[in-house]
Write a protein that holds these residues in place. Structure first.
Motif, PDB file in Angstrom:
ATOM      1  N   ARG A 117       0.820  -1.216   0.000  1.00 52.71           N
ATOM      2  CA  ARG A 117       0.000   0.000   0.000  1.00 52.71           C
ATOM      3  C   ARG A 117       0.848   1.258   0.000  1.00 52.71           C
ATOM      4  O   ARG A 117       0.559   2.233  -0.693  1.00 52.71           O
ATOM      5  CB  ARG A 117      -0.931  -0.010   1.223  1.00 52.71           C
ATOM      6  N   ASP A 118       1.905   1.277   0.792  1.00 56.22           N
ATOM      7  CA  ASP A 118       2.766   2.457   0.905  1.00 56.22           C
ATOM      8  C   ASP A 118       4.115   2.246   0.245  1.00 56.22           C
ATOM      9  O   ASP A 118       4.894   3.191   0.099  1.00 56.22           O
ATOM     10  CB  ASP A 118       2.982   2.812   2.386  1.00 56.22           C
ATOM     11  N   GLN A 119       4.410   1.032  -0.142  1.00 51.43           N
ATOM     12  CA  GLN A 119       5.671   0.742  -0.803  1.00 51.43           C
ATOM     13  C   GLN A 119       5.512   0.900  -2.316  1.00 51.43           C
ATOM     14  O   GLN A 119       4.406   0.844  -2.856  1.00 51.43           O
ATOM     15  CB  GLN A 119       6.107  -0.695  -0.482  1.00 51.43           C
ATOM     16  N   THR A 120       6.619   1.094  -2.987  1.00 55.74           N
ATOM     17  CA  THR A 120       6.642   1.176  -4.442  1.00 55.74           C
ATOM     18  C   THR A 120       7.747   0.254  -4.952  1.00 55.74           C
ATOM     19  O   THR A 120       8.542  -0.266  -4.166  1.00 55.74           O
ATOM     20  CB  THR A 120       6.931   2.619  -4.913  1.00 55.74           C
ATOM     21  N   PRO A 121       7.841   0.047  -6.253  1.00 58.19           N
ATOM     22  CA  PRO A 121       8.940  -0.761  -6.781  1.00 58.19           C
ATOM     23  C   PRO A 121      10.311  -0.257  -6.351  1.00 58.19           C
ATOM     24  O   PRO A 121      11.256  -1.052  -6.214  1.00 58.19           O
ATOM     25  CB  PRO A 121       8.753  -0.649  -8.298  1.00 58.19           C
ATOM     26  N   ALA A 122      10.429   1.056  -6.125  1.00 60.11           N
ATOM     27  CA  ALA A 122      11.717   1.616  -5.707  1.00 60.11           C
ATOM     28  C   ALA A 122      12.169   1.073  -4.359  1.00 60.11           C
ATOM     29  O   ALA A 122      13.373   1.026  -4.065  1.00 60.11           O
ATOM     30  CB  ALA A 122      11.628   3.137  -5.661  1.00 60.11           C
ATOM     31  N   ASP A 123      11.223   0.661  -3.513  1.00 61.38           N
ATOM     32  CA  ASP A 123      11.579   0.088  -2.219  1.00 61.38           C
ATOM     33  C   ASP A 123      12.169  -1.305  -2.348  1.00 61.38           C
ATOM     34  O   ASP A 123      12.676  -1.859  -1.364  1.00 61.38           O
ATOM     35  CB  ASP A 123      10.344   0.024  -1.308  1.00 61.38           C
ATOM     36  N   PHE A 124      12.097  -1.870  -3.544  1.00 59.83           N
ATOM     37  CA  PHE A 124      12.598  -3.227  -3.757  1.00 59.83           C
ATOM     38  C   PHE A 124      13.672  -3.279  -4.834  1.00 59.83           C
ATOM     39  O   PHE A 124      13.914  -4.324  -5.428  1.00 59.83           O
ATOM     40  CB  PHE A 124      11.432  -4.160  -4.111  1.00 59.83           C
ATOM     41  N   GLY A 125      14.311  -2.137  -5.083  1.00 61.17           N
ATOM     42  CA  GLY A 125      15.470  -2.112  -5.965  1.00 61.17           C
ATOM     43  C   GLY A 125      15.199  -1.716  -7.398  1.00 61.17           C
ATOM     44  O   GLY A 125      16.131  -1.618  -8.197  1.00 61.17           O
ATOM     45  N   PHE A 126      13.948  -1.482  -7.761  1.00 60.93           N
ATOM     46  CA  PHE A 126      13.617  -1.114  -9.133  1.00 60.93           C
ATOM     47  C   PHE A 126      13.670   0.397  -9.322  1.00 60.93           C
ATOM     48  O   PHE A 126      13.310   1.162  -8.416  1.00 60.93           O
ATOM     49  CB  PHE A 126      12.201  -1.567  -9.492  1.00 60.93           C
ATOM     50  N   SER A 127      14.061   0.817 -10.501  1.00 63.37           N
ATOM     51  CA  SER A 127      13.880   2.198 -10.919  1.00 63.37           C
ATOM     52  C   SER A 127      12.535   2.255 -11.632  1.00 63.37           C
ATOM     53  O   SER A 127      12.341   1.598 -12.661  1.00 63.37           O
ATOM     54  CB  SER A 127      15.008   2.617 -11.867  1.00 63.37           C
ATOM     55  N   TYR A 128      11.581   3.011 -11.065  1.00 60.87           N
ATOM     56  CA  TYR A 128      10.221   3.005 -11.600  1.00 60.87           C
ATOM     57  C   TYR A 128      10.093   4.007 -12.740  1.00 60.87           C
ATOM     58  O   TYR A 128      10.411   5.181 -12.575  1.00 60.87           O
ATOM     59  CB  TYR A 128       9.206   3.314 -10.500  1.00 60.87           C
ATOM     60  N   LEU A 129       9.603   3.534 -13.882  1.00 61.32           N
ATOM     61  CA  LEU A 129       9.536   4.356 -15.085  1.00 61.32           C
ATOM     62  C   LEU A 129       8.124   4.813 -15.424  1.00 61.32           C
ATOM     63  O   LEU A 129       7.899   5.395 -16.479  1.00 61.32           O
ATOM     64  CB  LEU A 129      10.124   3.583 -16.275  1.00 61.32           C
ATOM     65  N   GLY A 130       7.168   4.549 -14.556  1.00 65.18           N
ATOM     66  CA  GLY A 130       5.828   5.074 -14.751  1.00 65.18           C
ATOM     67  C   GLY A 130       4.849   4.062 -15.304  1.00 65.18           C
ATOM     68  O   GLY A 130       5.191   2.944 -15.668  1.00 65.18           O
ATOM     69  N   GLY A 131       3.611   4.501 -15.348  1.00 63.35           N
ATOM     70  CA  GLY A 131       2.564   3.685 -15.931  1.00 63.35           C
ATOM     71  C   GLY A 131       1.459   3.323 -14.981  1.00 63.35           C
ATOM     72  O   GLY A 131       0.472   2.716 -15.370  1.00 63.35           O
ATOM     73  N   SER A 132       1.570   3.685 -13.725  1.00 63.11           N
ATOM     74  CA  SER A 132       0.515   3.386 -12.773  1.00 63.11           C
ATOM     75  C   SER A 132      -0.530   4.494 -12.818  1.00 63.11           C
ATOM     76  O   SER A 132      -0.362   5.515 -13.466  1.00 63.11           O
ATOM     77  CB  SER A 132       1.081   3.255 -11.367  1.00 63.11           C
ATOM     78  N   ASP A 133      -1.636   4.272 -12.115  1.00 68.34           N
ATOM     79  CA  ASP A 133      -2.614   5.331 -11.931  1.00 68.34           C
ATOM     80  C   ASP A 133      -3.364   5.046 -10.635  1.00 68.34           C
ATOM     81  O   ASP A 133      -2.824   4.411  -9.739  1.00 68.34           O
ATOM     82  CB  ASP A 133      -3.548   5.458 -13.141  1.00 68.34           C
ATOM     83  N   LYS A 134      -4.571   5.486 -10.510  1.00 71.76           N
ATOM     84  CA  LYS A 134      -5.278   5.353  -9.245  1.00 71.76           C
ATOM     85  C   LYS A 134      -5.941   3.990  -9.051  1.00 71.76           C
ATOM     86  O   LYS A 134      -6.687   3.795  -8.111  1.00 71.76           O
ATOM     87  CB  LYS A 134      -6.346   6.464  -9.123  1.00 71.76           C
ATOM     88  N   HIS A 135      -5.667   3.059  -9.947  1.00 67.46           N
ATOM     89  CA  HIS A 135      -6.220   1.720  -9.802  1.00 67.46           C
ATOM     90  C   HIS A 135      -5.358   0.934  -8.818  1.00 67.46           C
ATOM     91  O   HIS A 135      -4.413   0.261  -9.182  1.00 67.46           O
ATOM     92  CB  HIS A 135      -6.264   1.009 -11.150  1.00 67.46           C
TER      93      HIS A 135
END
Length: 502
Positions: A117-135
């Motif tokens: 819920r509060d974590q993102t891919p960046a918390d697990f070593g990924f560089s996040y390049l986008g593509g998410s939304d409010k879903h």
């Protein structure tokens, strides 16, 4: 960590879809056009018996990250819901991504997350390049900005042929959004955008902007409902030509009561086949739309000279009923429609083209597989086994044989899965499946036993059939073994029940 040469370790591209059925791209399945997935199968290996450890998004995705069954990582239901048992994964849990980063891999990620819920891919070593939304996971506004720039803001598209659950399937005010045709162009879809971001990552690696081998994960939001697709995909499949699956004859006779309850809960009690066929046509169109985006990604790998040094994996977190058993979405029903998943692996120079693997495997076995590909030791916490031996032998399961004085470990001949409840509240389900049979333990209701060879649609529950007493005992023993092997916390109670059951 084992020695690993950054010049020889493969790049890895993982394409994970959301709620894609196994049969959509399987030989002999429905007439869904999947040229890119078919290409991966013809140039690599297709797994016939791949299964998710749990048919719910957050739990399955957490298992893929941690290499554990859900009872191990503790994310038992969807992390975004108010009743989430665990909103985020414990920071101390090893993940394949963190291990790869430590080993020198460059990790990038596009698309759906839904594993914290509060974590993102960046918390697990990924560089996040986008593509998410409010879903479920509002990580950034990249897709919204993309649509703004194209002059088609999100939310302003026209919808036609809308279907909703409830008593009035055409009324937007009722129920859950199931399917529709959207007025936007293909290039305005999120599927196209995610492919663009993935191609950007591939080109960045090809240009030498990033060090070391890369691991890129592209998580598509489809074909999860709502099945909203543009033309030409919206009308690619004619509902009038779609025949009901065999399981549509479901009566729920002798089944757990929750199966029939779910028709009303999901709001599809009144759906007839004409309505399901219309929705299913959009679902198939969604799959083909995504497949064509995968085709663009594979072409980018070739055009930038990376295809021969990149492992490409296609899988899904779980399946979708899409009208099978007359059900919508997923839930406490452990049928193959939602537990059996597509899995193809192309590994040039290692995997024999056109291989078919019959060995039963789990989605989260990929966690251990990625680590072995990268020359990284698999953490002891993983309940996963690397698929590399299967990939190297053309899909043949490893047997108990002596090779050079070492005894190889036999590959399991069954898979194990579980479900812990959702909006109906918590309850216990466990499943063990072989090529011939499936047994489901339902804590609060009747158990299930299916003869998959004579009844692949899983219509007849044989749990009380006297002719299957020996099979019932054998499958219960298999389930006990899986629960003990994986330290399932319910084993203390459930195994006593199973051992004493007639």
């Amino acid at each position: 960590m084992a020695d690993a040469d950054a010049d020889t370790r493969p790049n890895v591209l993982l394409v994970l879809t959301d709620q894609e059925r196994y049969d959509a791209s399987a030989p002999g399945g429905p007439p869904v056009e999947t040229p890119a997935i078919d290409r991966l199968s013809s140039e690599g290996v297709r797994f016939e018996q791949a299964f998710t450890p749990i048919s719910i998004c957050s739990s399955a995705r957490a298992s893929l990250l941690t290499g554990q069954f859900p009872h191990g990582h503790g994310m038992l239901n969807n992390c975004h819901e108010p009743d989430a048992i665990r909103a985020n994964l414990p920071a101390e849990l090893p993940t394949f991504s963190a291990e790869l980063v430590a080993a020198g891999y460059d990790l990038t990620y596009t698309g759906k997350w839904h594993a914290g819920r509060d974590q993102t891919p960046a918390d697990f070593g990924f560089s996040y390049l986008g593509g998410s939304d409010k879903h479920h996971d509002d990580i950034d506004e990249a897709f919204r900005e993309y649509r703004e720039e194209r002059g088609v803001p999100v939310g302003e598209a026209d919808l036609e042929e809308e279907i909703y659950t409830g008593e009035e399937p055409r009324e937007r005010s009722e129920g859950t959004f199931v399917a529709a045709t959207t007025s936007v162009g293909v290039e305005d879809t999120r599927a196209y955008f995610l492919a663009e971001r993935t191609i950007d990552a591939i080109e960045s690696h090809a240009d030498g902007d990033r060090d070391g081998p890369f691991f890129h994960r592209a998580d598509f939001y489809g074909p999860h409902h709502p099945y909203v697709v543009p033309e030409p995909y919206a009308s690619l499949y004619d509902p009038d030509e779609i025949e009901p699956p065999e399981s549509y004859a479901e009566t729920y006779d002798g089944k757990p009561q929750v199966h029939e309850n779910y028709l009303a809960y999901r709001g599809v009690t009144g759906f007839d086949w004409d309505l399901w066929a219309e929705a299913l046509a959009k679902y198939w169109g969604f799959i083909t739309l995504i497949d064509h985006q995968l085709e663009r990604i594979l072409e980018a790998l070739e055009n930038r000279g990376l295809a021969e040094e990149t492992v490409v994996v296609h899988a899904s977190d779980h399946g979708d009923f899409a009208g099978s058993h007359r059900q919508f979405n997923k839930g406490p029903l452990m049928y193959d429609d939602t537990y059996r998943i597509p899995l193809q692996v192309r590994w040039p120079g290692v995997v024999e083209s056109g291989s078919v693997c019959e060995a039963p495997v789990h989605l989260h076995d990929l966690a251990a597989t990625f680590l072995e590909m990268g020359g990284v030791d698999v953490p002891e916490s993983f309940d996963a086994r690397s698929l590399v031996p299967l990939l190297e032998t053309g899909g043949d399961a490893v047997d108990n044989t002596v090779d050079g004085g070492a005894v190889s470990e036999a590959w399991p001949d069954s898979t194990f899965a579980q479900y812990h409840g959702d909006e109906f509240g918590l309850y216990t389900q466990r499943m063990v499946r072989t090529a011939e049979y499936k047994y489901v333990y339902n804590g609060p209701d009747i158990d299930e036993l299916y003869d998959l060879e004579s009844d692949p649609a899983e219509l007849q529950n044989l749990i009380d059939h006297p002719g299957y007493a020996e099979v019932r005992r054998e499958m219960r023993d298999r389930l006990i073994d899986w629960m003990n092997e994986t330290d399932d916390p319910n084993r203390v109670w459930v195994t006593d029940v199973l051992e004493n059951a007639s």
